[in-house]
Design a protein around this motif. Structure first.
Motif, short mmCIF file in Angstrom:
data_model
loop_
_atom_site.label_atom_id
_atom_site.label_comp_id
_atom_site.label_asym_id
_atom_site.label_seq_id
_atom_site.Cartn_x
_atom_site.Cartn_y
_atom_site.Cartn_z
N GLY B 120 29.41 41.92 49.41
CA GLY B 120 30.63 41.19 49.07
C GLY B 120 30.69 39.76 49.56
N ASP B 121 29.62 39.26 50.18
CA ASP B 121 29.61 37.86 50.61
C ASP B 121 29.86 36.92 49.43
N CYS B 122 29.31 37.29 48.28
CA CYS B 122 29.42 36.42 47.11
C CYS B 122 30.87 36.25 46.68
N ALA B 123 31.61 37.35 46.70
CA ALA B 123 33.00 37.27 46.25
C ALA B 123 33.82 36.40 47.20
N GLN B 124 33.45 36.44 48.49
CA GLN B 124 34.15 35.57 49.43
C GLN B 124 33.92 34.10 49.09
N ALA B 125 32.70 33.81 48.63
CA ALA B 125 32.34 32.43 48.36
C ALA B 125 32.83 31.95 47.01
N CYS B 126 33.05 32.87 46.08
CA CYS B 126 33.37 32.50 44.70
C CYS B 126 34.74 31.83 44.64
N PRO B 127 34.81 30.66 44.02
CA PRO B 127 36.10 29.97 43.97
C PRO B 127 36.96 30.36 42.76
N VAL B 128 36.40 31.12 41.83
CA VAL B 128 37.14 31.37 40.59
C VAL B 128 37.93 32.67 40.70
N GLU B 129 39.23 32.56 40.64
CA GLU B 129 40.08 33.74 40.72
C GLU B 129 40.57 34.11 39.34
N LEU B 130 40.49 35.37 39.03
CA LEU B 130 40.92 35.84 37.72
C LEU B 130 41.86 37.02 37.89
N ASP B 131 42.58 37.32 36.82
CA ASP B 131 43.42 38.50 36.86
C ASP B 131 42.54 39.73 37.04
N ASN B 132 42.99 40.63 37.87
CA ASN B 132 42.23 41.84 38.15
C ASN B 132 42.64 42.92 37.15
N GLU B 133 41.84 43.11 36.11
CA GLU B 133 42.27 44.04 35.05
C GLU B 133 42.27 45.48 35.54
N PHE B 134 41.44 45.78 36.55
CA PHE B 134 41.46 47.14 37.09
C PHE B 134 42.84 47.45 37.68
N ASN B 135 43.43 46.45 38.32
CA ASN B 135 44.79 46.62 38.87
C ASN B 135 45.85 46.16 37.87
N GLN B 136 45.52 46.22 36.60
CA GLN B 136 46.47 45.87 35.55
C GLN B 136 47.08 44.49 35.78
N ASN B 137 46.24 43.57 36.24
CA ASN B 137 46.63 42.17 36.42
C ASN B 137 47.74 41.99 37.45
N LEU B 138 47.91 42.97 38.32
CA LEU B 138 48.93 42.81 39.36
C LEU B 138 48.43 41.87 40.46
N ASP B 139 47.12 41.79 40.62
CA ASP B 139 46.60 40.86 41.61
C ASP B 139 45.40 40.15 41.01
N ARG B 140 44.66 39.44 41.87
CA ARG B 140 43.57 38.63 41.36
C ARG B 140 42.25 39.09 41.96
#
Lengths: 158, 1501
Positions: B120-140
């Motif tokens: 998960g180091d990559c996700a920490q570094a990634c600057p692009v936030e998107l809607d989290n479709e798994f959580n039905q877009n409730l978070d990013r």
């Protein structure tokens, strides 16, 4: 999602005495919930040590008492929710044994509140963190446990 | 049917393809693998789990979905015969059943799953936030992500569409989205790295670029484009003013190195570059980064070319240019000034000097002439030389009235310089209109603000002189005519419009050209340029290239740089001997497709575009100070926020820079793969109905209107709110929640589906109850038509919901209104008495139905199967998992709405059908791992090896790993300790293997992540090294230390030390374990000769297994004897005859009629049963598995005068009458539903009776349309597709009247039926010829005895109890015993067939093996200590222990390893291996370190 989150209880245990807790966790729910707390980066106090068991029903009274003798200030057994036990009824027996161990603790003059049974599902990572906080707060009230070697490492913060 | 090896020479293929990784596909895969087939499991998303993984709890047991599913996911991940292929679709299926070739299109993950450790180091570094479709877009979530924390495979994946529009349009291919995303997070230095990757002159471009990116920016679809250049300007200024500190610099350098940026090995090749303008500099940078030595020859005394001498200082200060050039020189580029081509050297001379290649990038420094009379006058100047002189430090004299001829950037620059040099009236003369001016718009605006006048649509004719001095310019007005070859409208003179423009200075800036004189004819030229190949920029002479204006003609700065970049690629290719055009980028498209708002994510914030600040105009003309200023940091960050991330992944490559495993693969491409298989299982699942189609409910317009799936995520403890139910609008706790049922279902309009979605009623009951549990005092209201609780245990569950206070209203609201201030929601509905009611809610949940997936048409076409009228895969009436194509099976919601147990049963059924057909190829494609013989370590003292994992940075970033290693070395019996970057990587595993061999280790301790997922990985290494795999112990120092105590490194380290000490202490006591074996008797006992029993028996027999079929009556067929046809039109009697014939003719099926099972012993693989016939004769049979298919009875009603009045009959009797010949006509039929169930005595629903009533009602209506038919019901439960027939019945005139328990119908002996109609609120009366009772399905009394003999449990309703309501619907908890048909619960004929196939399939996974291996971590009995007290026998949830010869015996193959018996045994005679008392006590002891390791720093507060 991967942001660090602090359990609200964490602040409550800042202070001198940091109780040492041993948690016997069943593989399928409680241990998995602890893993989820990790994967979700939910911070909780670092004074708990998890011992993995296949089922909370494997936690026997002798093992629970051994943890106190070795120096634990508190112990809890964590299993699946009622009806959720991977092994059907292990958590029911665990509850019964924890009650039995509490009686044994009381007999030797150790507060039975130092021991608790918790139930949670594998999805309850945040709840796992909460439990550590709850137990820590409770043990801070009770102070160090003298069941182990009274000359041991009890003084001062660890 | 299926060709066998003997017939065709090529038998079936022992491999299968499962399409869909939801619970049905997972079940099918696991069963098929267990049955000896290689499985390719295709999943269209990035992870397995389907919709079940999104659920919180599951009904009716409130089991946590993830708890129950996660072990299945781990099982799939660990099964070496299941190959999971994610992000993949089936595109073609060729061949015939048994031998098929599937073409599978695999979309790229951009992350190598073999290398990704999921840290998960990559996700920490990634600057692009998107809607989290798994959580039905409730978070990013990030662009690089994992679908959910427990996802399998655990590898990350990058969501990456085409490159963003800004990047696609940039000639250089720079990546604005990437650096904007990093600026947004104030990671400025990383942003500059991203920028510099593709742009060697960032600060220059931040000032002079014509920014095509902004023209293409998608944000314009909402308001205005992002000020990309201004943010870039801020970024370069910021980084220049705030150089990174040593720590950050080191981190950046390390990240660069990891990603391989600027770290090429020197090649020893030398390249000469003629000209240090943007093209030459970019080429030099590109060559240097590839390891070549670049030397630039510059004619002028300073480097920079046109950047230096063509762009005035107030646009590009020299110091800025110097800084960018210096950065290029730091890469090793050498610049030699005052070296002019043709004067000081020649191209040939360069080759002779040892340059391996030459690049000509001399630019276009000669101004074009106007070609008008008077041009030769001294006060008529060339704009380029004018600018060059200014830049060189001269102050050219200009007059008061200056006319600049031209419309490009040079003209505007000249005019602005002229203003600064004292020109009072400066005019730009341009022959087209302002819109056509090629100059950058902002520059024109700035010029105008500085007092420059535009004279457009005018052209010079003649310079007017007086006394040798310029006094004016004779001009003519122009008009725009037809477009010319450049696409711009051609200016044409307007006759008679000549006019005189006063001027004392005229400067021409109408274009520029290259001075090719210096080339000396060494390379071919065309017009005023070098002749080059457009794509490779190669000149006529090999090894000579040309770039920039001299190759392309005058272009923008960015264009020249792009050309330089292209030349660098070509030269690199040339030097390496590759084709010159290899990996050349395509030039940006002339035109991008228009932006469509609906394709974009809405803006994060409504902030308007921020422009770059500027010096006030009156200050500017006073000197050459830079006009444009830097944005404030906050403004720049806010501007970066405006980026819509339209390219999804921004290609910023931060992930590549932080991934220590080197798993990022940006060059992944879509790949087609051909797979040879014997059959296919389609398990593609469903899609939730898109609630936007019911616009009146305001979904997506009202934030607090959500779908049932969103509520699942809100309820989930691992969801975005950790189970708190809050309103999306304001985060406030929900107190009043409303559910609207049947959204998209039971809807015959074109907005919905006519069928019932089967699951929503129960999902709502569950969600309402859990919600009330989560929030005390929460009120839940359900708007519904009928409550369909037709599954096992569902009715009681629904009743519990009602009892707990869930309010059920039989009313469907037509619309929802929102209070726009509070976002509260108002629902208007008809109350029970018909009056209008209005109620306010905090949250409204739309209970959305099930529909076929968007891909189902494509999938069906690819697989060559038919779809039904609703778009689901069509199945066959006699086999509910067979499609229209042989060899292609289907299961789960891909063929219609159904709940989880039915999906799982169908998964097993589909697997069973395929396994049966492919039986000759069993075990031909699977791999069985081969391990060396195990080393006997029993005599050796423990030699423990400790392996501590860094997990990239995941553990070592917090826990002091070095300290752990040195600490481990000091622990008793530890002979080896090492640390690994990733212990689970191939390198880490090889190191472990090596250490086991060289250090003669006989115990291994791994301190890393969770043993739940990684035990098998490390156990495999032990086995490969000849060690027993149980000699492994793990300490979870990631999930339990570094990840949860990130701010407390000292305490986390101490905790890790103790966990490690505990693991080492336990490891001393580990011992090698042997797995028990059990020879399998290849025979099955099937109890029950009805539909389920016959299907199971024939399925097993056709695979070559012997079957003992026990039937208590004297004939086969069971209850199906009484049914003529199903609602779907299946001829039940024909099916029965077919099955009976198959059963009777099969040589492998031994029938035991008029018999019962009277004794049973043994365990899985080896049972022994006594079968007793009603004549008292007994037979003893041995069998490996047992299938209980003992059926059920129909209730014999005593209600409503049944049995006393001949008018009152059951549905079954009525069905017989309807089929009788001659048919006795009737004119009035009243049916009463729920007779004998849904009452206090039998609180369950019999599932089939509503369908039966509808079936018979339709038949009587067909036979006698005039007959009046009334059905009195509680809820009409025509679930799923059956809903169609309910509608048909109503359309045929069948009257449905509801009754409730408070007012049951009254039937008088003369056939008068009275019932209270709750809708009308009054009693209705009918005279009936026949009153038909829908009688319950009930368990058989004799089942109790059977259950006792087989030691299997039953429910209180008298049916058999399966191992798990959701995931093990046909298994008993006791291994080797299975369940099918109505003995499980009431069910329809197709469902019974599916279940019977499933049970047979599950049974076959055991029968196909010769030996069962199990045990290891199981309970063992010390017979000497056992007192035969029966504690274990009573306690075991699986009934495994039994007393043999005075002591307990536990069959290792049957033991589940929970350890309950071991914990309870009063004599301490039972030990659970891997968790023995000695081991556990040692482990606990290890947790208490005597010595406190010294803390290196104070713990943080």
């Amino acid at each position: 999602m991967s942001q660090t989150q602090k359990a609200p209880q964490e602040a409550a245990i800042a202070g001198d005495f940091v109780p040492k807790i041993v948690a016997f966790c069943c593989h399928y729910c409680a241990y998995t919930a602890a893993d989820l707390a990790g994967a979700s980066r939910i911070a909780y106090p670092p004074n708990v040590r998890i011992v993995r068991l296949p089922c909370s029903g494997k936690a026997d009274v002798a093992l629970i008492l051994k943890a106190f003798v070795d120096g634990a200030d508190g112990v809890y057994v964590a299993g699946c929710l009622d009806g959720d036990c991977h092994f059907i009824s292990g958590n029911i027996h665990a509850k019964r044994r924890v009650a039995e161990a509490k009686r044994r603790l009381a007999e030797v003059g150790v507060e039975p509140e130092r021991l608790e049974m918790f139930q949670l599902s594998a999805a309850m990572g945040a709840r796992f963190a909460e439990i550590v906080g709850e137990m820590s707060a409770r043990l801070r009230q009770l102070g160090p446990c003298m069941a182990g070697n009274p000359d041991s490492h009890k003084e001062g913060p660890r | 049917m299926i060709p066998t090896a003997n017939e065709s020479g090529a038998g079936p293929v022992g491999a299968v393809l499962v399409v869909g990784g939801g619970i049905a596909g997972i079940q099918a895969s696991l069963d098929l693998s267990a049955a000896g087939y290689k499985v390719y499991l295709l999943e269209k998303t990035s992870a397995l789990g389907g919709h079940m993984a999104m659920l919180d709890k599951t009904f009716p047991t409130n089991d946590c979905a993830m708890c129950t599913m996660s072990p299945r996911l781990v099982a799939v991940a660990g099964d070496r015969n299941i190959e999971t292929i994610t992000q993949a679709d089936l595109v073609r299926l060729q061949g015939a059943a048994g031998r098929l070739t599937a073409t599978v299109r695999v979309r790229p993950r951009f992350v190598d799953p073999q290398k990704c450790t999921g840290c998960g180091d990559c996700a920490q570094a990634c600057p692009v936030e998107l809607d989290n479709e798994f959580n039905q877009n409730l978070d990013r979530r990030k662009a690089i992500h994992r679908r959910y924390p427990q996802a399998v495979p655990s590898s990350f994946v990058i969501e990456r569409s085409d490159r963003p529009r800004c990047m696609r349009t940039c000639p250089l291919g720079t990546n604005p989205q990437g650096y904007l995303a990093l600026v947004r997070q104030r990671r400025f230095h990383e942003a500059l790295r991203t920028l510099r990757d593709s742009n060697p002159l960032p600060a220059v471009c931040a000032r002079v670029c014509h920014h095509p990116c902004e023209n293409a920016c998608a944000r314009a679809a909402f308001d205005a484009p992002v000020s990309v250049r201004a943010v870039k300007r801020f970024l370069t200024d910021y980084c220049a003013a705030h150089p990174p500190g040593p720590e950050l610099a080191a981190r950046l350098a390390e990240a660069d190195k990891r990603a391989g940026h600027g770290h090429a090995k020197p090649t020893g090749k030398r390249v000469a570059i003629v000209g240090s303008g943007p093209a030459g500099l970019t080429a030099a940078d590109g060559l240097a980064r590839r390891g070549h030595q670049a030397v630039i020859f510059e004619a002028l005394p300073v480097a920079g070319g046109m950047l230096r001498v063509g762009i005035p200082d107030f646009r590009l200060p020299p110091s800025v240019l110097d800084a960018d050039i210096d950065a290029i020189c730091r890469l090793g580029v050498e610049i030699r000034c005052n070296r002019r081509l043709g004067r000081d050297f020649t191209l040939e001379g360069l080759r002779r000097q040892g340059f391996d290649a030459v690049l000509v990038a001399i630019g276009a420094h000669r101004g074009r002439r106007l070609g008008i009379p008077g041009e030769e006058t001294r006060q008529v100047r060339d704009g380029l030389s004018f600018l060059r002189n200014t830049a060189g430090g001269e102050t050219p004299r200009v007059g008061q009235r200056v006319v600049v001829v031209g419309g490009g950037n040079a003209a505007v620059d000249v005019a602005r310089v002229a203003r600064r040099l004292g020109g009072k009236l400066v005019t730009i003369l341009y022959r087209r209109s302002e819109a056509e001016m090629p100059a950058i718009r902002e520059e024109v605006d700035q010029a105008r603000a500085e007092g420059v006048r535009l004279e457009v649509l005018a052209a010079p004719l003649r310079v007017v002189t007086q006394d040798g001095l310029v006094v004016g310019l004779q001009c003519v007005r122009m008009a725009l005519g037809d477009p010319d070859e450049s696409g711009r409208r051609r200016p044409v003179p307007v006759p008679g419009s000549e006019f005189l423009l006063d001027a004392d200075t005229v400067i021409t800036a109408i274009g520029q050209e290259s001075d090719l004189g210096g080339l000396g004819g060494e390379i071919a030229t065309a017009r005023d340029r070098c002749a080059v190949d457009e794509r490779t920029l190669a000149c006529s002479t090999p090894g000579v290239f040309a770039a920039g204006d001299v190759a392309t003609g005058p272009d923008t700065v960015t264009g020249a740089m792009a050309s330089g970049r292209r030349a660098a690629v070509s030269i690199d290719n040339y030097l390496a001997g590759r084709p010159l055009d290899e990996s050349q980028p395509d030039p940006p498209p002339a035109k991008l497709p228009p932006v469509r708002r609906q394709d974009l994510r809405p803006p994060r914030a409504a902030t308007p575009r921020q422009e770059e600040p500027q010096l006030p105009a009156d200050w500017r003309v006073a000197g050459f100070q830079e006009v444009a200023l830097s944005m404030e940091e906050a403004v720049a960050v806010a501007e970066a926020e405006r980026c819509l991330d339209c390219g999804v992944c921004s290609d910023c490559r931060q992930c590549e820079r932080v991934c220590q495993a080197g798993a990022i693969r940006f060059d992944d491409r879509v790949e087609d793969r051909e797979i040879e298989i014997g059959g296919v299982v389609l398990a593609d699942g469903y899609a939730p109905y898109d609630a936007r189609r019911r616009g009146e409910f305001g979904y997506t317009r009202y934030p607090n209107v959500v779908t049932s799936l969103t509520l699942e995520r809100l309820l989930s403890a691992s969801g975005p709110t950790f189970g708190r139910i809050v309103r999306p609008s304001d985060g406030k706790e929900v107190r009043r929640i409303a559910f609207i049922q049947c959204v998209g279902s039971r809807d015959s309009s074109d907005r919905g589906h006519p069928y019932c979605s089967s699951i929503c009623c129960m999902q709502t009951a569950k969600a309402a109850m859990i919600a009330m549990e989560h929030t005390k005092g929460l009120s839940a209201t359900v708007f519904m038509i009928d409550v369909r609780a037709h599954g096992k245990g569902y009715e009681t569950y629904y009743q519990r919901a009602e009892r707990l206070g869930v309010r059920y209203l039989r009313s469907m609201p037509s619309a929802i209104r929102q209070d726009f201030k509070t976002h509260d929601l108002q629902i208007e509905y008809a109350g029970p008495d018909g009056t209008k009611q209005v109620e306010t809610f905090d949250l409204v949940v739309l209970s959305v139905g099930v529909e076929c997936t968007a891909q189902s048409a494509q999938l069906a076409a690819a697989a060559g199967v038919e779809r039904d009228e609703y778009g689901f895969i069509r199945t066959q009436p006699e086999n509910p998992v067979a499609t229209s194509r042989e060899g292609v099976l289907v299961c789960g919601t891909a063929c219609g709405p159904k709940d989880i147990p039915d999906c799982v049963a169908e998964g097993s059924a589909a697997a069973a059908s395929l396994a049966r057909d492919l039986a000759p190829a069993r075990f031909t494609r699977v791999t069985v791992p081969e391990y060396p013989a195990e080393r006997d370590v029993s005599a050796e003292p423990p030699r423990v090896g400790v392996f501590v994992c860094h997990c990239g940075n995941n553990i070592s970033g917090v826990v002091n790993v070095e300290e752990l290693v040195s600490f481990a070395k000091g622990l008793p019996r530890v002979v080896h300790a090492e640390r690994n970057l990733y212990t689970c990587s191939p390198e880490g595993l090889a190191a472990m293997r090596r250490a086991i061999d060289t250090q003669k280790l006989n115990r291994v301790v791994v301190a890393s992540c969770t043993p739940r997922t990684h035990t098998a990985v490390f156990q495999d290494v032990l086995a490969q090294a000849g060690l027993n795999k149980y000699l492994l112990e793990m300490a979870n120092i990631r999930d339990q230390c570094s990840w949860v105590h990130p701010d407390r490194p000292v305490e986390a380290t101490r905790k890790a030390l103790e966990l490690l000490a505990a693991a080492v202490a336990k490891a001393q006591h580990l011992r090698p374990l042997r797995e028990g074996t059990q020879a399998v008797v290849h025979a099955a006992l099937v109890v029950g000769g009805g539909l389920a029993g016959m299907v199971a028996a024939t399925t097993l027999a056709s695979q070559g297994f012997e079957v003992h079929l026990v039937e208590q009556t004297d004939s086969l067929g069971g209850q199906m004897r009484h049914i003529r046809r199903t609602l779907d039109g299946l001829d039940v009697q024909a099916l029965r005859e077919h099955l009976v014939r198959q059963t009777e003719t099969s040589p492998l099926i031994i029938q035991h009629l008029r018999s019962t099972v009277t004794r049973n012993r043994g365990s899985v693989g080896n049972f022994e049963s006594e079968i007793t016939a009603d004549d008292g004769s007994r037979a003893t049979v041995r069998h490996g598995v047992t299938i209980v298919a003992a059926g059920a009875n129909m209730y014999t009603p005593t209600e409503y005068g049944h049995g006393t009045s001949s008018r009152v009959i059951t549905q079954r009797e009525f069905e017989r009458r309807l089929g009788a010949f001659p048919f006795v006509p009737v004119d009035g039929v009243v049916m009463i539903q729920c007779v004998g169930c849904r009452n206090a005595e039998r609180p369950y629903c019999s599932r089939v009776c509503c369908a039966e009533a509808v079936k018979n009602a339709l038949e009587i209506k067909a036979k006698r349309p005039g007959c009046r038919v009334v059905i009195l019901y509680k809820d009409v439960r025509t679930f799923g597709r059956l809903e169609k027939y309910y509608r048909q019945a109503r359309e045929a005139g069948v009257v449905f009247i509801r009754y409730d328990d408070a007012h049951p119908p009254q039937v008088s002996p003369d056939g008068v039926v009275r019932a209270m109609d709750p809708a009308l609120g009054r009693e209705l009366t009918w005279r009936a010829d026949v009153v038909v009772l829908s009688a319950a399905t009930v368990g058989r009394p004799e089942h109790r005895a059977l259950a006792e003999v087989l030691r299997v449990p039953m429910t209180s309703d008298g049916f058999f109890l399966e191992a798990h309501a959701k995931l093990r619907p046909v298994d008993f908890a006791c291994e080797g015993v299975f369940l099918a048909g109505t003995a499980h619960s009431p069910k329809l004929i197709p469902e019974t067939i599916a279940q019977a196939l499933a049970a047979a399939g599950r049974a076959a996974t055991i029968l196909c093996q010769d030996i069962l291996r199990a045990g290891g971590a199981v309970s063992v009995v010390n017979r000497d200590r056992c007192a035969a007290c029966l504690t274990c026998v009573r306690l075991c949830p699986y009934g495994v222990p039994r007393i043999e010869k005075g002591a307990a015996a536990i069959e290792p193959t049957a033991c589940q390893g929970c350890g309950l018996c071991a914990a309870e045994c009063p004599a301490g005679a039972i030990t659970l291996e891997c968790f023995t008392d000695q081991q556990m006590q040692a482990a606990v002891g290890g947790l208490f370190l005597e010595t406190v390791p010294q803390a290196e720093e104070a713990p943080e507060a």
